[in-house]
Scaffold this motif. Structure first.
Motif: not given
Lengths: 110, 115
Positions: A36, A43-44, A46, A101-102, B33, B35, B37, B42-43, B45, B48, B91, B99, B103-104, B106-108
């Motif tokens: 990602y 935004r994040l 893929l 991952g980080k 979902y 998530y 951070q 890290k992001v 979970f 879900s 998020f 997933q 593909e996930l 994501f919102g902002e």
């Protein structure tokens, strides 16, 4: 437990140079691996997934089960590639979560 | 192009207060979902949601957290009594296939600051 390691927090290269962002994972079964990307103020999203074996924006990543790695590579980096890159893992068998991952912050200098 | 939208973009609250973060997933998606951070980390979970119920949750998602899909469009995360350590970017994401194969999107994100 499933784990994703990105050893480099920061990576800086010059435009036109090759770039490799490292990702190692810990999972004994059959993983699904993803990259990602988060560009500045976006935004994040893929970038690519190993199952589709595609090249997106010149990036490729090969799953190496022997080395438990999924490194992201691009032969010639561009300034617009500057972003935060996250490697992520999921797996078959009912789990719904992605393990991230980080992240590695890539800066491509002119 | 359809997008996941989240509100508010930033919320500041006092410790112990209730917070509701809102998300509008992509309309034809079935999997939702949350998530989070924490700054510099890290992001992670949280939870879900599929077919109007929680399908999986992490150990972070304790009794202080709940999710709801109150109507056909919104997906909310509620934190009943916020703690300092709940300060993070939250998020929301949605997917049409789940997933593992899909593909996930994501919102902002919603930045929560607990004082």
């Amino acid at each position: 437990a499933q784990r994703v390691t990105q050893p480099e927090k920061l990576l800086s290269v010059f435009k036109g140079a090759p770039v490799e962002l490292k990702c190692n994972y810990s999972y004994s079964g059959s993983p699904e691996l993803f990259w990602y990307v988060q560009y500045s103020r976006q935004r994040l999203q893929l970038l690519l997934r190993h199952i589709s074996r595609e090249s997106i924006k010149g990036f490729t990543a090969d799953l190496n089960k022997g080395e438990t790695s999924f490194h992201l590579k691009k032969p010639f980096a561009q300034e617009e590639d500057s972003a935060m890159y996250y490697c992520a893992l999921s797996w078959q068998g009912g789990s719904e979560k992605l393990v991230f991952g980080k992240g590695t912050k890539l800066t491509v200098n002119p | 192009e359809p997008e996941v939208t989240q509100t508010p973009s930033h919320q500041v609250t006092q410790m112990g207060q209730e917070v509701i973060l809102r998300c509008v997933p992509i309309s034809n998606h079935l999997y939702f979902y949350w998530y989070r951070q924490i700054l510099g980390q890290k992001v992670e979970f949280l939870v879900s949601f599929y077919n109007n119920e929680i399908s999986e949750k992490s150990e972070i998602f304790d009794d202080q957290f709940s999710v709801e899909r109150p109507d056909g469009s919104n997906f909310t995360l509620k934190i009943r009594s916020t703690k300092l350590e709940d300060s993070a970017m939250y998020f929301c994401a949605s997917s049409d296939l789940g997933q593992n194969t899909g593909e996930l999107f994501f919102g902002e994100g919603s930045r929560l600051t607990v004082l």
